[in-house]
Design a protein around this motif. Structure first.
Motif, mmCIF file in Angstrom:
data_model
loop_
_atom_site.group_PDB
_atom_site.id
_atom_site.type_symbol
_atom_site.label_atom_id
_atom_site.label_comp_id
_atom_site.label_asym_id
_atom_site.label_seq_id
_atom_site.Cartn_x
_atom_site.Cartn_y
_atom_site.Cartn_z
ATOM 1 N N PRO A 225 6.000 -12.350 11.296
ATOM 2 C CA PRO A 225 5.403 -11.007 11.401
ATOM 3 C C PRO A 225 4.701 -10.580 10.112
ATOM 4 C CG PRO A 225 7.639 -11.026 12.273
ATOM 5 C CD PRO A 225 7.439 -12.345 11.586
ATOM 6 N N VAL A 226 3.665 -9.762 10.283
ATOM 7 C CA VAL A 226 2.924 -9.179 9.171
ATOM 8 C C VAL A 226 2.920 -7.666 9.377
ATOM 9 C CG1 VAL A 226 0.670 -9.012 8.032
ATOM 10 C CG2 VAL A 226 1.488 -11.232 8.866
ATOM 11 N N TYR A 227 3.033 -6.920 8.278
ATOM 12 C CA TYR A 227 3.126 -5.464 8.326
ATOM 13 C C TYR A 227 1.902 -4.873 7.635
ATOM 14 C CZ TYR A 227 7.875 -6.903 9.366
ATOM 15 O OH TYR A 227 8.972 -7.526 9.923
ATOM 16 N N ILE A 228 1.055 -4.187 8.397
ATOM 17 C CA ILE A 228 -0.182 -3.591 7.882
ATOM 18 C C ILE A 228 -0.085 -2.096 8.124
ATOM 19 C CG2 ILE A 228 -2.685 -3.553 8.104
ATOM 20 C CD1 ILE A 228 -2.486 -6.463 9.097
ATOM 21 N N ILE A 229 0.147 -1.342 7.059
ATOM 22 C CA ILE A 229 0.544 0.061 7.206
ATOM 23 C C ILE A 229 -0.221 0.946 6.215
ATOM 24 C CG2 ILE A 229 2.488 1.683 7.038
ATOM 25 C CD1 ILE A 229 4.336 -0.707 7.741
ATOM 26 N N ARG B 220 -1.672 -1.255 -7.242
ATOM 27 C CA ARG B 220 -2.518 -0.341 -8.027
ATOM 28 C C ARG B 220 -3.569 -1.072 -8.862
ATOM 29 N NH1 ARG B 220 2.487 2.185 -9.894
ATOM 30 N NH2 ARG B 220 1.795 1.569 -11.981
ATOM 31 N N ASN B 221 -4.046 -2.201 -8.366
ATOM 32 C CA ASN B 221 -5.117 -2.921 -9.046
ATOM 33 C C ASN B 221 -6.478 -2.527 -8.475
ATOM 34 O OD1 ASN B 221 -3.422 -5.017 -10.614
ATOM 35 N ND2 ASN B 221 -2.656 -5.178 -8.513
ATOM 36 N N ILE B 222 -7.524 -2.712 -9.263
ATOM 37 C CA ILE B 222 -8.899 -2.580 -8.812
ATOM 38 C C ILE B 222 -9.470 -3.988 -8.754
ATOM 39 C CG2 ILE B 222 -11.183 -1.602 -9.263
ATOM 40 C CD1 ILE B 222 -9.763 0.608 -10.863
ATOM 41 N N LEU B 223 -9.836 -4.433 -7.560
ATOM 42 C CA LEU B 223 -10.258 -5.811 -7.325
ATOM 43 C C LEU B 223 -11.615 -5.795 -6.648
ATOM 44 C CD1 LEU B 223 -6.850 -6.966 -5.766
ATOM 45 C CD2 LEU B 223 -7.492 -7.044 -8.191
ATOM 46 N N TRP C 253 3.734 -7.470 3.366
ATOM 47 C CA TRP C 253 3.461 -6.061 3.654
ATOM 48 C C TRP C 253 2.174 -5.659 2.938
ATOM 49 C CZ3 TRP C 253 7.161 -2.763 6.201
ATOM 50 C CH2 TRP C 253 8.335 -3.429 6.598
ATOM 51 N N VAL C 254 1.199 -5.154 3.697
ATOM 52 C CA VAL C 254 -0.072 -4.674 3.161
ATOM 53 C C VAL C 254 -0.084 -3.157 3.367
ATOM 54 C CG1 VAL C 254 -2.581 -4.864 3.285
ATOM 55 C CG2 VAL C 254 -1.148 -6.875 3.739
ATOM 56 N N LEU C 255 0.099 -2.398 2.279
ATOM 57 C CA LEU C 255 0.412 -0.974 2.370
ATOM 58 C C LEU C 255 -0.546 -0.110 1.552
ATOM 59 C CD1 LEU C 255 4.254 -1.304 1.603
ATOM 60 C CD2 LEU C 255 3.176 -1.331 3.861
ATOM 61 N N PHE C 256 -1.153 0.878 2.166
ATOM 62 C CA PHE C 256 -1.834 1.976 1.474
ATOM 63 C C PHE C 256 -2.930 1.510 0.516
ATOM 64 C CE2 PHE C 256 2.701 3.228 2.108
ATOM 65 C CZ PHE C 256 2.485 4.031 3.205
ATOM 66 N N ASN C 257 -3.685 0.492 0.921
ATOM 67 C CA ASN C 257 -4.824 0.028 0.133
ATOM 68 C C ASN C 257 -6.112 0.661 0.650
ATOM 69 O OD1 ASN C 257 -3.473 -2.370 -1.417
ATOM 70 N ND2 ASN C 257 -2.849 -2.630 0.706
ATOM 71 N N GLU C 258 -7.110 0.759 -0.205
ATOM 72 C CA GLU C 258 -8.458 1.128 0.215
ATOM 73 C C GLU C 258 -9.352 -0.097 0.088
ATOM 74 O OE1 GLU C 258 -12.108 4.337 -0.372
ATOM 75 O OE2 GLU C 258 -10.464 4.298 -1.842
ATOM 76 N N ILE C 259 -10.032 -0.426 1.183
ATOM 77 C CA ILE C 259 -10.865 -1.626 1.252
ATOM 78 C C ILE C 259 -12.232 -1.233 1.792
ATOM 79 C CG2 ILE C 259 -11.143 -3.870 2.372
ATOM 80 C CD1 ILE C 259 -8.034 -3.923 2.609
ATOM 81 N N TYR C 260 -13.290 -1.636 1.110
ATOM 82 C CA TYR C 260 -14.626 -1.312 1.600
ATOM 83 C C TYR C 260 -15.667 -2.304 1.072
ATOM 84 C CZ TYR C 260 -15.012 1.248 -2.894
ATOM 85 O OH TYR C 260 -15.005 1.606 -4.218
ATOM 86 N N HIS C 261 -16.828 -2.300 1.706
ATOM 87 C CA HIS C 261 -17.954 -3.171 1.378
ATOM 88 C C HIS C 261 -17.542 -4.645 1.392
ATOM 89 C CE1 HIS C 261 -20.165 0.355 -0.815
ATOM 90 N NE2 HIS C 261 -20.198 0.460 0.507
ATOM 91 N N ALA C 262 -17.157 -5.120 2.564
ATOM 92 C CA ALA C 262 -16.946 -6.548 2.806
ATOM 93 C C ALA C 262 -17.812 -6.947 3.984
ATOM 94 C CB ALA C 262 -15.482 -6.834 3.097
ATOM 95 N N ASN C 263 -18.411 -8.134 3.935
ATOM 96 C CA ASN C 263 -19.383 -8.475 4.981
ATOM 97 C C ASN C 263 -18.841 -9.436 6.039
ATOM 98 O OD1 ASN C 263 -19.437 -10.961 3.734
ATOM 99 N ND2 ASN C 263 -21.641 -10.983 3.352
ATOM 100 N N HIS C 264 -17.536 -9.733 5.989
ATOM 101 C CA HIS C 264 -16.932 -10.519 7.067
ATOM 102 C C HIS C 264 -15.783 -9.753 7.702
ATOM 103 C CE1 HIS C 264 -14.441 -13.669 8.994
ATOM 104 N NE2 HIS C 264 -15.625 -14.149 9.330
ATOM 105 N N VAL D 280 1.588 -5.894 -1.045
ATOM 106 C CA VAL D 280 0.246 -5.618 -1.566
ATOM 107 C C VAL D 280 -0.006 -4.143 -1.305
ATOM 108 C CG1 VAL D 280 -2.197 -6.221 -1.405
ATOM 109 C CG2 VAL D 280 -0.447 -7.977 -0.990
ATOM 110 N N SER D 281 0.040 -3.312 -2.349
ATOM 111 C CA SER D 281 0.098 -1.869 -2.133
ATOM 112 C C SER D 281 -0.776 -1.091 -3.104
ATOM 113 C CB SER D 281 1.558 -1.401 -2.285
ATOM 114 O OG SER D 281 1.657 -0.005 -2.101
#
Length: 201
Positions: free
Chosen positions: A125-129, A45-48, A102-113, A66-67
């Protein structure tokens, strides 16, 4: 240059409800040279945003969630593999790759790579959900919502990628690795982009 650093010999730590921005390095980074003594972290629940490197950068860590973070504006000075321009980076080769992330329920936007990148040689294993990744663009039209190479099994479930140059670029690499891809939406890719590319190097 780093907002919060996950140092060696630290465990059972929650990084929750922070606003971390405008840095020369990572918003949350860590595990560098920790040999898995950095473990049992919850980053939630961080804003980064607006860092020259990444929102979250993980190496040599174990048991990390990371959720529900919001991550945006990553077009940093060190653009490219593992550097700026990518929101979430999970890596470090066959000896030190992250365990049980575990990378869960994040919102990600405006990245150029890339939105989420699992670096070369990931050995676990990595979990992206359940992530929402959108508006991932570069000036040359080659940005990717999700990218990996030479990776172990990835569980990729319930994500939405839209308005991106390219969708999913998954290079399996490991002889026994699998891609578990279920219930995802990939839409509105660039005019010369791909929705999904799976290869074995």
């Amino acid at each position: 240059t780093v907002g919060i650093y996950l140092a060696r010999n630290s465990e059972r730590v929650w990084v929750v409800d922070n606003h971390i921005h405008h840095l020369a390095g990572d918003c949350v980074g860590g595990g560098h040279a920790s040999n898995y003594t950095t473990k049992n972290y919850y980053i939630g629940r961080n804003i980064l945003h607006d860092a020259d490197e990444n929102a979250v950068d993980l190496k040599e860590v174990e048991n990390i969630v990371v959720s529900q973070n919001t991550m945006y504006n990553f077009a940093g000075a060190s653009a490219g593999s593992g550097g700026g321009g990518t929101a979430v980076v999970i890596h470090y080769g066959t000896t030190y790759s992250s365990k049980n992330v575990w990378v869960l329920f994040n919102e990600i936007y405006h990245a150029n790579h890339s939105g989420i990148q699992v670096g070369g040689g990931q050995d676990y294993p990595v979990y992206i959900i359940g992530n929402l990744v959108h508006d991932i663009h570069s000036a040359t039209g080659d940005a990717v919502a999700y990218q990996t190479w030479d990776s172990e099994t990835t569980y990729f479930v319930g994500n939405v990628f839209y308005d991106v140059d390219n969708g999913v670029d998954h290079d399996v690499g490991k002889s026994q690795a699998q891609l578990v891809f279920y219930d995802n939406i990939v839409a509105n890719v660039g005019p010369s982009g791909f929705h999904m590319l799976v290869a074995d190097s």
